[in-house]
Write a protein that holds these residues in place. Structure first.
Motif, PDB file in Angstrom:
ATOM      1  N   HIS A   1       0.818  -1.219   0.000  1.00  0.00           N
ATOM      2  CA  HIS A   1       0.000   0.000   0.000  1.00  0.00           C
ATOM      3  C   HIS A   1       0.853   1.270   0.000  1.00  0.00           C
ATOM      4  O   HIS A   1       0.348   2.345  -0.324  1.00  0.00           O
ATOM      5  CB  HIS A   1      -1.003  -0.029   1.155  1.00  0.00           C
ATOM      6  N   GLU A   2       2.129   1.129   0.370  1.00  0.00           N
ATOM      7  CA  GLU A   2       3.018   2.296   0.237  1.00  0.00           C
ATOM      8  C   GLU A   2       3.333   2.553  -1.230  1.00  0.00           C
ATOM      9  O   GLU A   2       3.501   3.677  -1.670  1.00  0.00           O
ATOM     10  CB  GLU A   2       4.337   2.049   0.985  1.00  0.00           C
TER      11      GLU A   2
ATOM     12  N   SER B   1       1.357   1.449  -3.826  1.00  0.00           N
ATOM     13  CA  SER B   1       0.152   1.671  -4.630  1.00  0.00           C
ATOM     14  C   SER B   1      -1.069   1.728  -3.729  1.00  0.00           C
ATOM     15  O   SER B   1      -1.207   0.920  -2.805  1.00  0.00           O
ATOM     16  CB  SER B   1       0.011   0.503  -5.612  1.00  0.00           C
ATOM     17  N   GLU B   2      -1.967   2.690  -4.016  1.00  0.00           N
ATOM     18  CA  GLU B   2      -3.180   2.809  -3.209  1.00  0.00           C
ATOM     19  C   GLU B   2      -4.058   1.576  -3.403  1.00  0.00           C
ATOM     20  O   GLU B   2      -4.736   1.122  -2.499  1.00  0.00           O
ATOM     21  CB  GLU B   2      -3.929   4.053  -3.676  1.00  0.00           C
ATOM     22  N   ASN B   3      -4.013   1.055  -4.625  1.00  0.00           N
ATOM     23  CA  ASN B   3      -4.864  -0.073  -4.969  1.00  0.00           C
ATOM     24  C   ASN B   3      -4.019  -1.132  -5.686  1.00  0.00           C
ATOM     25  O   ASN B   3      -4.102  -1.276  -6.900  1.00  0.00           O
ATOM     26  CB  ASN B   3      -5.980   0.470  -5.874  1.00  0.00           C
ATOM     27  N   PRO B   4      -3.206  -1.875  -4.951  1.00  0.00           N
ATOM     28  CA  PRO B   4      -2.261  -2.783  -5.620  1.00  0.00           C
ATOM     29  C   PRO B   4      -2.979  -3.866  -6.427  1.00  0.00           C
ATOM     30  O   PRO B   4      -4.010  -4.384  -5.962  1.00  0.00           O
ATOM     31  CB  PRO B   4      -1.475  -3.416  -4.467  1.00  0.00           C
TER      32      PRO B   4
ATOM     33  N   SER C   1     -13.771  -1.501   6.783  1.00  0.00           N
ATOM     34  CA  SER C   1     -12.867  -1.277   5.651  1.00  0.00           C
ATOM     35  C   SER C   1     -13.622  -1.192   4.314  1.00  0.00           C
ATOM     36  O   SER C   1     -13.081  -0.711   3.326  1.00  0.00           O
ATOM     37  CB  SER C   1     -11.822  -2.388   5.583  1.00  0.00           C
TER      38      SER C   1
END
Ligand code: ADP
Ligand code: ASP
Ligand code: MG
Length: 408
Positions: free
Chosen positions: A55-56, A58-61, A312
């Motif tokens: 998540h560091e 990519s916001e949406n890996p 979430s």
């Protein structure tokens, strides 16, 4: 000579010392004349750290890459365990999901097991190896590495036990077994000697994360009896098996809690519109799991629907529902409430005993704890409570059913 599958969770392999402890236990089991298959999780905290790194970047890996990354956690622990056993002078061989013949289908990060071809594992067993299989991972038809959902090493162990026709399947963790409630929350919770698949399944799916719910479903389907035990001692654990008539003698077996819940309400819906279908389709298209659902029509003809879900998923759910909101008329409103938790009581004895819900809600009311949405199954009653009250709620309900004193 018995064939034994032993699964060791993250905390059981959480340090080099712990890995040596597991190696010793496996060697002991092997030396007692058994064929031994270990299924191992990533060292505790590793999977979370890997997800954090993803998540560091990519916001949406992409989930394919996330699976590729997460699967490395288990590969570390199988290799280290293999080395530790070899160091003790015994034959050990590690297997990735692919090498253990675990074939999956379905979406990345929550794949399902399609079939297992354990030939490589059984050949190694025949050659006298202790086999160490990576939990949580398998291989899809296109060759991609897939993971089986959080806590998925439980599923790997149960499925492998079924595939190799194990005589015994033991799930080693950091508590002595399955308790009447999470022993970290209710200090006088008791270990349950035996539990039915259905009770374990309801407890697991209502928040008792000692077992992954899908693994229990699998065990029930294939009749895999398993025992949950502590990797740091030799105490007998909890046997999970098909229900027996005597199990109904206890009304409630356990209390589960689940934190991080949110409620979403759409009100002022102008009827007639098939609003439940529209709402649930929008959420399903966004791949959001809805939990409890309550719908009602107010006196003025306007309808209202409330749903609960994991915290979430709330942002994505809101976004999905904003898009369909205009279909419910100009006055329709979308509101959300975070900070909720769920409390459940579970027991097969509920089928033949009345008054369970009354006891539960009386105990909560007497403690001044507000309850919200309610859902039931044949053997479970669930209510939402404010997150801040969940631990007290668990304790008072545990007490109300005398779970700290009841004998089998
Ligand atoms: P592992 O890493 O071995 O898979 P988990 O953390 O997934 O272990 O599961 C063990 C934890 O489950 C315990 O430490 C305990 O806090 C929690 N837990 C929740 N509900 C229960 C319950 N009813 N009985 C026992 N443990 C429970
Ligand atoms: N390592 C994975 C997880 O943390 C699988 C497991 O531990 O069962 O979810
Ligand atoms: Mg677990």
């Amino acid at each position: 000579m018995a064939l034994i599958v032993q699964k060791y969770g993250g905390s059981s392999v959480g340090s080099i010392d712990r890995i040596r402890n597991v190696a010793r236990r496996l060697v002991e089991t092997h030396r007692a004349g058994n064929r031994v298959v270990a299924v191992v999780s990533a060292m505790s905290g590793v999977t979370d750290r890997l997800i954090g790194m993803a998540h560091e970047v990519s916001e949406n890996p992409p989930t394919r890459e996330l699976d590729m990354l997460m699967a490395t956690g288990e590969q570390q622990s199988i290799a280290l365990l293999g080395m530790a056993i070899t160091e003790m002078g015994f034959k050990a061989r590690s297997f990735t999901g692919r090498q253990a013949g675990i074939f999956t289908y379905g979406s990345h990060t929550r794949a399902r097991i399609h079939r297992i071809d354990p030939a490589a594992v059984t050949t190694a067993l025949d050659e006298g190896y202790i086999c160490i299989c990576a939990g949580f991972q398998g291989i899809a038809a296109d060759g991609a590495i897939c993971t089986l959902g959080r806590g998925g090493s439980d599923l790997s162990a149960i499925a492998l036990a079924a595939a190799v026709k194990a005589d015994l399947c033991q799930i080693y963790t950091d508590v002595d077994g399955v308790y009447t409630c999470d022993p970290r929350v209710v200090k006088d919770a008791r270990k349950l000697p035996v539990l039915s698949y259905d009770e374990m399944l309801e407890m697991a799916s209502s928040g008792s994360k000692v077992m992954q719910a899908r693994s229990v479903e699998f065990a029930k389907k294939f009749g895999v009896v398993f025992e949950v035990r502590n990797s740091m001692n030799n105490n007998p654990g909890t046997i999970v098996q098909e229900e027996t008539p005597s199990m109904e003698s206890l009304v409630i077996r356990g209390v589960s809690i689940e934190r991080n819940q949110a409620r979403l309400t759409i009100s002022n819906i102008s009827e007639p519109v098939p609003y439940t279908a529209i709402i649930l389709s929008a959420l399903s298209d966004a791949e959001i799991n809805v939990d409890m659902i309550v719908a009602n029509t107010a006196h003025d003809g306007h309808a209202r629907q409330s749903l609960t879900m994991n915290m979430s998923d709330l942002g994505a759910a809101q976004a999905a529902l904003q898009k369909v909101l205009p279909q419910f008329g100009a006055e329709a409103k979308l509101e959300t409430e975070a900070g909720l938790a769920k409390l459940s009581v579970v027991g097969v004895g509920m089928r033949s005993n009345s008054g369970v819900a009354a006891t539960m809600f009386r105990a909560l009311a007497d403690a001044g704890i507000e309850t919200g949405m309610i859902a039931t199954s044949e053997i479970r009653i669930t209510t939402t409570v404010p997150a801040a009250d969940i631990e007290q709620a668990a304790r008072v309900v545990h007490d109300a059913f005398h779970l700290n004193t009841v004998q089998e």
